[in-house]
Scaffold this motif. Structure first.
Motif, PDB file in Angstrom:
ATOM      1  N   ILE A 272      27.003 -44.527  25.939  1.00 19.91           N
ATOM      2  CA  ILE A 272      26.628 -43.801  27.163  1.00 19.91           C
ATOM      3  C   ILE A 272      25.103 -43.775  27.285  1.00 19.91           C
ATOM      4  O   ILE A 272      24.404 -43.428  26.338  1.00 19.91           O
ATOM      5  CB  ILE A 272      27.203 -42.366  27.135  1.00 19.91           C
ATOM      6  CG1 ILE A 272      28.747 -42.468  27.146  1.00 19.91           C
ATOM      7  CG2 ILE A 272      26.704 -41.540  28.323  1.00 19.91           C
ATOM      8  CD1 ILE A 272      29.439 -41.195  26.802  1.00 19.91           C
ATOM      9  N   SER A 273      24.609 -44.157  28.468  1.00 15.68           N
ATOM     10  CA  SER A 273      23.157 -44.233  28.677  1.00 15.68           C
ATOM     11  C   SER A 273      22.587 -42.859  28.972  1.00 15.68           C
ATOM     12  O   SER A 273      22.847 -42.287  30.026  1.00 15.68           O
ATOM     13  CB  SER A 273      22.843 -45.149  29.860  1.00 15.68           C
ATOM     14  OG  SER A 273      23.288 -46.434  29.583  1.00 15.68           O
ATOM     15  N   VAL A 274      21.811 -42.358  28.040  1.00 16.26           N
ATOM     16  CA  VAL A 274      21.169 -41.044  28.204  1.00 16.26           C
ATOM     17  C   VAL A 274      19.980 -40.990  27.254  1.00 16.26           C
ATOM     18  O   VAL A 274      19.997 -41.618  26.193  1.00 16.26           O
ATOM     19  CB  VAL A 274      22.184 -39.892  27.913  1.00 16.26           C
ATOM     20  CG1 VAL A 274      22.823 -40.030  26.550  1.00 16.26           C
ATOM     21  CG2 VAL A 274      21.542 -38.512  28.069  1.00 16.26           C
ATOM     22  N   CYS A 275      18.918 -40.285  27.661  1.00 15.05           N
ATOM     23  CA  CYS A 275      17.793 -40.078  26.737  1.00 15.05           C
ATOM     24  C   CYS A 275      17.241 -38.670  26.919  1.00 15.05           C
ATOM     25  O   CYS A 275      17.514 -38.021  27.916  1.00 15.05           O
ATOM     26  CB  CYS A 275      16.713 -41.126  26.937  1.00 15.05           C
ATOM     27  SG  CYS A 275      15.853 -41.063  28.499  1.00 15.05           S
ATOM     28  N   TYR A 276      16.481 -38.221  25.917  1.00 11.60           N
ATOM     29  CA  TYR A 276      15.942 -36.857  25.984  1.00 11.60           C
ATOM     30  C   TYR A 276      14.427 -36.873  26.143  1.00 11.60           C
ATOM     31  O   TYR A 276      13.756 -37.842  25.762  1.00 11.60           O
ATOM     32  CB  TYR A 276      16.324 -36.055  24.720  1.00 11.60           C
ATOM     33  CG  TYR A 276      15.656 -36.553  23.449  1.00 11.60           C
ATOM     34  CD1 TYR A 276      14.313 -36.295  23.188  1.00 11.60           C
ATOM     35  CD2 TYR A 276      16.363 -37.301  22.507  1.00 11.60           C
ATOM     36  CE1 TYR A 276      13.692 -36.775  22.040  1.00 11.60           C
ATOM     37  CE2 TYR A 276      15.757 -37.774  21.361  1.00 11.60           C
ATOM     38  CZ  TYR A 276      14.414 -37.511  21.138  1.00 11.60           C
ATOM     39  OH  TYR A 276      13.797 -37.989  20.013  1.00 11.60           O
ATOM     40  N   THR A 277      13.903 -35.794  26.714  1.00 17.91           N
ATOM     41  CA  THR A 277      12.471 -35.552  26.691  1.00 17.91           C
ATOM     42  C   THR A 277      12.264 -34.042  26.699  1.00 17.91           C
ATOM     43  O   THR A 277      13.057 -33.309  27.299  1.00 17.91           O
ATOM     44  CB  THR A 277      11.723 -36.271  27.839  1.00 17.91           C
ATOM     45  OG1 THR A 277      10.323 -36.035  27.677  1.00 17.91           O
ATOM     46  CG2 THR A 277      12.157 -35.783  29.220  1.00 17.91           C
ATOM     47  N   ILE A 278      11.234 -33.581  25.985  1.00 22.81           N
ATOM     48  CA  ILE A 278      11.052 -32.143  25.779  1.00 22.81           C
ATOM     49  C   ILE A 278       9.609 -31.752  26.088  1.00 22.81           C
ATOM     50  O   ILE A 278       8.676 -32.353  25.566  1.00 22.81           O
ATOM     51  CB  ILE A 278      11.396 -31.774  24.312  1.00 22.81           C
ATOM     52  CG1 ILE A 278      12.837 -32.215  24.002  1.00 22.81           C
ATOM     53  CG2 ILE A 278      11.225 -30.275  24.061  1.00 22.81           C
ATOM     54  CD1 ILE A 278      13.119 -32.411  22.534  1.00 22.81           C
ATOM     55  N   ASP A 279       9.424 -30.749  26.954  1.00 22.48           N
ATOM     56  CA  ASP A 279       8.084 -30.264  27.276  1.00 22.48           C
ATOM     57  C   ASP A 279       7.624 -29.224  26.262  1.00 22.48           C
ATOM     58  O   ASP A 279       8.146 -29.174  25.158  1.00 22.48           O
ATOM     59  CB  ASP A 279       8.070 -29.703  28.702  1.00 22.48           C
ATOM     60  CG  ASP A 279       7.807 -30.806  29.731  1.00 22.48           C
ATOM     61  OD1 ASP A 279       7.448 -31.922  29.332  1.00 22.48           O
ATOM     62  OD2 ASP A 279       7.955 -30.531  30.932  1.00 22.48           O
ATOM     63  N   ALA A 280       6.699 -28.370  26.661  1.00 22.64           N
ATOM     64  CA  ALA A 280       6.167 -27.365  25.731  1.00 22.64           C
ATOM     65  C   ALA A 280       7.115 -26.179  25.643  1.00 22.64           C
ATOM     66  O   ALA A 280       6.809 -25.070  26.072  1.00 22.64           O
ATOM     67  CB  ALA A 280       4.786 -26.932  26.194  1.00 22.64           C
ATOM     68  N   GLY A 281       8.293 -26.415  25.089  1.00 28.28           N
ATOM     69  CA  GLY A 281       9.304 -25.379  24.951  1.00 28.28           C
ATOM     70  C   GLY A 281      10.480 -25.962  24.199  1.00 28.28           C
ATOM     71  O   GLY A 281      10.453 -27.136  23.831  1.00 28.28           O
TER      72      GLY A 281
END
Ligand code: DP6
Length: 322
Positions: A272-281
């Protein structure tokens, strides 16, 4: 003199962290984001000569003094340009929870800039509006534009502004934001930016930024999700490496953050095509295409019996007067 605007938050695909010039918010490196449609900040700005001071109400509650002061300072930029001294009444309504790991200052300062410029009848083009929004909050410069947006780092107030890479209908990316913690973050971005240079890793992260920006631009233009996944996750991890190694260190990830990251990798193993990204939290933005959305949502909400709330957004339009 009254005007209303709607602006959306954005999620950085290539992040900036650290300012080359703090007062003008000129970022240390360029960044690329996706404007988040479906999450709205509707801002009304009314200038009134009879007001004694600027006021700001957010979702029917008076804002904290520090927040009013920051908004007031921003309005001063626009008042000076229009040669007006009237104070203003700002009323903001959002359809998403604040403190949910969504860059709410980006939408707020983009909306204030657009609404105030219109109320003051300033004729400004998107580049000028973006430069002004940047001075309120760096990421707000990007929310002036819709779709896929690049904030050019530049080296002066004049050269640091956002421009569109591709419109929102170019690639219908969905962002599922997993809220693992809805408390307001312990260290704000403004403080964080000023610590970035204390990490010995920051110099190489900034030096490598042109390569990451190019890879991300290409992935977007070619609608290449595997390449986007690779560069977006790497860039997010690199920013958090700076945070964790600055003085004092900033640790935004919690156990739940790491669990969501693992869940995203598990989903990829299943094709399954998915990726993560995380800001200042601690909250995790999971990017996917509409065809994978159902699987991703199901897997995330049911993961190891966790009870995470998931917020949905998709590629959205520019900030505008309504
Ligand atoms: C981690 O724009 O929130 O989201 O100018 O202090 O308001 P201020 O900073 P802000 O910083 C954004 C940091 C980030 C990465 C990014 O959006 O590029």
């Amino acid at each position: 003199m009254h005007s209303e605007a709607i602006a959306h938050p954005n999620i950085a695909l290539i992040k900036y962290w650290g300012n080359r010039e703090q007062a003008l918010r000129i970022p240390a490196n360029g960044s690329i984001s996706l404007t988040l449609g479906g999450l709205d900040n509707r801002m009304s700005v009314r200038f009134d000569g009879s007001l004694e001071s600027d006021t700001l109400v957010i979702n029917e509650a008076p804002a904290a003094p520090a927040m009013i002061e920051r908004a007031s300072k921003h309005l001063d930029l626009l008042r000076t340009m229009a040669q007006v001294t009237d104070r203003a009444e700002l009323v903001s309504e959002t359809n998403f929870p604040l403190g949910a790991g969504i860059a709410s200052s980006a939408a707020a300062f983009a909306a204030i800039t657009i609404a105030a410029a219109s109320a003051l009848q300033l004729e400004l083009n998107p580049e000028e509006l973006s430069r002004i929004a940047r001075r309120g909050s760096g990421s707000a410069a990007r929310s002036i534009q819709g779709g896929f947006v690049e904030l050019l780092a530049g080296d002066s107030d004049k050269t640091s502004f956002a421009q569109q890479i591709a419109p929102e209908d170019h690639w219908p990316i969905v962002n599922l934001v997993v809220i693992v913690d809805d408390q307001v973050k312990h260290t704000g971005s403004s403080t964080g930016h000023s610590l970035a240079a204390s990490s010995p890793l920051q110099e190489s992260r900034v030096a490598d930024a042109p390569r990451r920006l190019q890879a991300c631009r290409n992935a977007i233009l070619e609608r290449d999700f595997p390449s986007l996944t690779q560069i977006v996750e790497r860039d997010s991890d690199m920013m958090h490496a700076i945070m964790m190694t600055s003085e004092p260190p900033l640790h935004f990830w919690t156990g739940a953050t790491l669990k969501v990251m693992a869940a995203v990798r598990d989903l990829r193993e299943e094709g399954i095509s998915v990726c993560y990204t995380i800001d200042a939290g601690p909250n995790v933005h999971c990017l996917c295409l509409p065809e994978s959305e159902r699987d991703v949502l199901q897997a995330l909400t049911g993961y190891e019996n966790a009870s995470w709330t998931v917020l949905r957004a998709q590629a959205g339009p520019a900030a505008r007067v309504v």
